[in-house]
Design a protein around this motif. Structure first.
Motif, PDB file in Angstrom:
ATOM      1  N   ASN A 299       4.001  10.440  31.001  1.00  0.00           N
ATOM      2  CA  ASN A 299       5.090  10.956  31.413  1.00  0.00           C
ATOM      3  C   ASN A 299       6.195  10.837  30.386  1.00  0.00           C
ATOM      4  OD1 ASN A 299       4.135  10.945  34.533  1.00  0.00           O
ATOM      5  ND2 ASN A 299       4.917   8.628  34.998  1.00  0.00           N
ATOM      6  N   ASN A 301      10.018  10.566  29.275  1.00  0.00           N
ATOM      7  CA  ASN A 301      11.951  10.921  29.956  1.00  0.00           C
ATOM      8  C   ASN A 301      12.250  12.046  29.516  1.00  0.00           C
ATOM      9  OD1 ASN A 301      10.964   9.121  31.503  1.00  0.00           O
ATOM     10  ND2 ASN A 301      11.125   7.406  29.789  1.00  0.00           N
ATOM     11  N   GLU A 303      16.333  13.957  28.633  1.00  0.00           N
ATOM     12  CA  GLU A 303      17.853  13.639  28.371  1.00  0.00           C
ATOM     13  C   GLU A 303      18.375  14.389  28.022  1.00  0.00           C
ATOM     14  OE1 GLU A 303      17.590   8.416  28.950  1.00  0.00           O
ATOM     15  OE2 GLU A 303      18.207   9.353  27.003  1.00  0.00           O
ATOM     16  N   SER A 322      18.742  13.590  33.181  1.00  0.00           N
ATOM     17  CA  SER A 322      18.085  12.898  33.236  1.00  0.00           C
ATOM     18  C   SER A 322      16.635  13.091  34.162  1.00  0.00           C
ATOM     19  CB  SER A 322      17.625  12.307  33.214  1.00  0.00           C
ATOM     20  OG  SER A 322      18.064  11.366  33.864  1.00  0.00           O
ATOM     21  N   VAL A 324      11.708  12.551  35.068  1.00  0.00           N
ATOM     22  CA  VAL A 324      10.649  12.526  34.404  1.00  0.00           C
ATOM     23  C   VAL A 324       9.802  13.424  34.112  1.00  0.00           C
ATOM     24  CG1 VAL A 324       9.111  10.613  34.484  1.00  0.00           C
ATOM     25  CG2 VAL A 324      11.490   9.718  34.880  1.00  0.00           C
ATOM     26  N   GLY A 357      10.257   7.705  25.836  1.00  0.00           N
ATOM     27  CA  GLY A 357       8.964   6.755  26.159  1.00  0.00           C
ATOM     28  C   GLY A 357       7.464   7.376  25.504  1.00  0.00           C
TER      29      GLY A 357
END
Length: 826
Positions: A299, A301, A303, A322, A324, A357
């Motif tokens: 995964n 992230n 944004e 945002s 995921v 991430g």
């Protein structure tokens, strides 16, 4: 930039040679026998004549006279045969080594062993460091002449170093860091290896490059060929197929493999798009393409950050959206979209997309991308200027009338007073002053009759383009083009066009406008990259739609594009052009701070045959592109201009700036400084130099060597509080980033089959940690080929020889005459 150092010639073995030049020129089988026959006939005739004339004299007198006449004839024969003296030099060809260095974009990668920050320099730096710091070139030159090539989608020879003379071999290297010069090298110059080996290529053609260099050097005493690169071959002739050329030429190939042989762990933003402008309160959409390697199922992230205009990073901004995202397999591209509510405040802001991430990402510099968004209140004001009510004009007028983002006025030259047109305003004449023209952002001219414009109107149009950043679309047509092009008074109008026109002194066929069958528009590389010409949301979709379009019937024959103009498309008929290139159909250039776009005919309405929406899409994108200078001006005193907002890695970015002083007059300083911020957050200063032919215009260029987002910033000298900023995106060639691993199997196969050697890394090639280095493996082939180089004729010997012949011929003829007089012969 090429470097070729001329060797200093040492003492050379020579020999003197005499040759009959005329005799050597008799190459046909019958010519020499014929010459012998003629000589025998002449001798026989002379003997016969003197035997008859001297029949009453003593026998010896006849023989003497015949001998004298034959001697004179022999002198003439010697003169005809042209005896020459030449001094020949024995040329010993030096043993040669060719070094091929991969300069494709994959060589700009930095290979990390584990952590997120790359632990080693980029691949090409490992090569340049060896050339700059080591003695590899000097050691090679002790035995060989060395030629360096760079290769990617093409091969270019960049430097040649002669073999060192015997007296130089023992001297110390005085070149400093370059490692390439000796005390007697001509010009004693250092080579900027980092510049000439900068990775820019969009393809890696190993096999094709190998075969081309071997063919180019065929016949030379080639001791070996060294290939340096990652061997990530992705285009052209396969390396295995080119090996046979090396085997046939008996040239061993030494393969030096650079880089990591594993897929890098990486996630990056391939593309990020947002509208260049929007209206207050209107919703808008941004989208991005995310690509990952070795991160399947992980995964990340995503944004979206809104920040103040010109922000170099997103740390001070506000996260407005945002999500995921689950990453796919190697090289799988995932699309993500954000639909944002309208922004009410007018002005510019920066929208930044960032990824978070993934801590083991090997290249974090591609985890962020930014674009500038302008919230504008006013609509795009368009003036349609037409010589007559063509179908293209009518379709576009109706479209713009329906478009809520545009307002449209029309000036129809053939229109009668009181006509009805679906537009905001119907003009009775073309605007005469700059303030009148400044009401418009874009003018679309459909085959207009420029002869009707006054000098004041023409000057206002020129000023509107040059100073006010207007956008002009000129559409060629069959009615008025020939007439105004031939008018000598319209040189200013002709100069505005991005194409050169043929003179009408040529045959009428040169002005050929139409065809009986449609021909497609063939897009150039620039045309395929130009998103404002895309019929769809992606390159692939656009190419598919343009391929499905039958094409157009008309085109106006021009001489070609002007210097500095960009050709986007050509008319597809192979028989339509009088030159090597097909006729220009789409072209564009800057005129001052304005843009001028040329179309070869007004037939884009035919796009409706593949879908009604494509005509509208074509003109919507085109008008937004051509008017961006007016709608997105950053300062009242200037404008930054780029040909496009997306480039391919390795491309040259040309930056132009139209600048004024506080009195709104053209700026006159010789140069201005532009700050360039790269994707890795480093910056450099670029000088934009004044264009002496265009007051207030400045230009400069630099290579886009890193993929990602760039930002340009220029402080206008008289308005530093209003900096000019511009952003653009550089994308890596897909072939070069899909699988950038080092290919040991290809390198080893090439080396093994040709009798060379395979090395991993520059250190091993230089002999670090092993007994036999690359330099020691290359055999000296100096003495394998010796040839004598024929020198020039000896002019002094020629004069003496001709004088001797002349004296001889005159002398024997004089003796013959005296003898004849003594014996009273006629």
């Amino acid at each position: 930039m090429n470097y070729f150092i001329t060797p200093i010639l040492a003492d050379t073995e020579t020999r003197t040679k005499f040759e009959w030049a005329r005799l050597q020129g008799l190459n046909e089988w019958w010519q020499k026998p014929l010459l012998v026959v003629i000589c025998l006939l002449v001798i026989g005739f002379v003997a016969y004549m003197y035997r008859r004339d001297s029949v009453e004299l003593r026998p010896g007198i006849g023989v003497l006279l015949a001998f004298l006449r034959i001697a004179a004839f022999a002198g003439l024969l010697l003169n005809y045969l042209d005896l020459q003296k030449r001094t020949e030099k024995l040329i010993v060809q030096d043993s040669q080594v060719a070094v091929l260095i991969d300069t494709s974009v994959s060589m700009s990668r930095a290979d990390s062993e584990a952590s997120a920050v790359p632990q080693s320099p980029i691949r090409i730096d490992q090569v340049t460091e060896a050339l700059l710091k080591g003695d590899v070139i000097r050691n090679l030159r002790k035995t060989h002449e060395v030629q360096f090539y760079r290769f990617d989608q093409e091969v270019v020879r960049v430097a040649t170093f002669p073999k060192l003379a015997p007296q130089e071999v023992g001297t110390s290297n005085t070149a400093g860091a370059s490692g390439t010069q000796s005390t007697k090298d001509v010009a004693n110059r250092k080579i900027d290896w980092k510049t000439i080996l900068t990775p820019r290529g969009t393809e890696s053609r190993y096999g094709q490059s190998l075969r081309q260099v071997i063919n180019d050097l065929r016949g030379a005493p080639l001791a070996g060929l060294v290939m340096v690169g990652d061997f990530a071959e992705n285009a052209g002739l396969k390396g295995e197929a080119a090996v046979q050329a090396a085997i046939d030429a008996k040239v061993p190939v030494y393969a030096v493999a650079i880089g990591a042989n594993r897929m890098p762990v990486n996630v990056g933003i391939v593309d990020f798009k947002a509208p260049a402008r929007a209206y207050p309160g209107d919703k808008f959409q941004v989208e991005a393409l995310i690509q990952a390697k070795e991160l399947v199922g992980r995964n990340v992230n995503v944004e979206l950050v809104e920040s103040q205009p010109g922000a170099s990073d997103a740390s001070s901004g506000v996260v407005v959206a945002s999500e995921v995202l689950v990453l796919g397999g190697n090289n799988e591209i995932k699309q993500i979209q954000f639909e944002l509510p309208g922004i009410k405040e007018v002005g510019r802001r920066t929208m930044t997309l960032r990824l978070k991430g993934i801590n083991d990402d090997s290249n974090p510099t591609d985890n962020q991308s930014a674009v500038d968004l302008e919230i504008v209140e006013r609509k795009n004001a368009v003036l349609l200027f037409a010589g007559g009510p063509t179908r293209e004009y009518q379709f576009l007028r109706n479209q713009l009338k329906r478009d809520r983002d545009s307002v449209v006025d029309v000036y129809l030259q053939t229109g009668l007073e009181g006509i009805s047109q679906d537009a905001r305003k119907i003009l009775d004449s073309f605007p005469s002053t700059l303030p009148e023209l400044a009401e418009y952002d874009t003018i679309v001219a459909f085959d207009p009759d420029w002869r009707e414009l006054s000098v004041e109107q023409t000057q206002a149009l020129d000023d509107w383009l040059y100073k006010e950043s207007g956008g002009l679309v000129v559409v060629a047509g069959p009615v008025y083009m020939d007439q105004w092009i031939a008018d000598r008074e319209l040189s200013k109008i002709r100069s505005i066009y991005p194409v050169e026109f043929n003179t009408r002194l040529l045959s009428l066929d040169d002005s050929r406008y139409g065809s009986t069958v449609p021909w497609p528009i063939e897009f150039t590389r620039e045309g395929k990259d130009a998103e404002f010409l895309w019929l769809g949301t992606s390159r692939e979709e656009s190419e598919s739609n343009w391929t499905g379009f039958d094409g157009v019937f008309g085109f106006y024959q021009v001489k070609g594009a002007k210097p500095g103009a960009v050709v986007y498309g050509r008319y597809g008929d192979p028989n339509a052009s009088v030159s090597a290139d097909k006729p220009v159909y789409f072209a564009e250039h800057f005129w001052g701070s304005g843009r001028v776009f040329y179309m070869g005919s007004g037939e884009m309405w035919r796009l409706r045959s593949i879908g009604d929406e494509y005509f509208e899409q074509f003109y919507t994108k085109l008008l937004r592109h051509i008017s961006q200078g007016r709608l997105l001006r950053g300062s009242r005193l200037g404008n930054l201009l780029l040909e496009r907002d997306r480039y391919t890695q390795g491309s040259t970015v040309v930056v132009r700036a139209q600048l004024s002083n506080a009195q709104l007059e053209s700026l006159t300083v010789p140069e201005v400084s532009l700050q360039v911020s790269r994707p890795d957050f480093t910056t450099h200063s670029l000088k934009l130099l004044a264009d002496k032919s265009r007051p207030g215009m400045y230009a400069g260029q630099f290579p886009a060597l890193q993929p990602g987002g760039y930002q340009l910033e220029l402080l206008v000298p008289d308005a530093p509080e209003e900096p000019l900023t511009k952003r653009f995106t550089v994308t890596a060639p897909q072939l070069e980033i899909d699988d950038p691993r080092r290919r040991d199997e290809l390198a080893a196969q090439i080396a093994e089959r040709t009798g060379g050697q395979f090395y991993i890394g520059m250190d091993r090639a230089l002999g670090v940690g092993q007994s036999r280095s690359l330099v020691s493996s290359l055999e000296d082939r100096d003495q394998t080929r010796k040839t004598y180089q024929t020198g020039a004729r000896d002019p002094e010997w020629d004069r003496n020889w001709m004088m001797t012949l002349l004296i001889f011929i005159v002398g024997v003829l004089c003796v013959e005459w005296i003898v004849r007089r003594l014996f009273r012969l006629a």
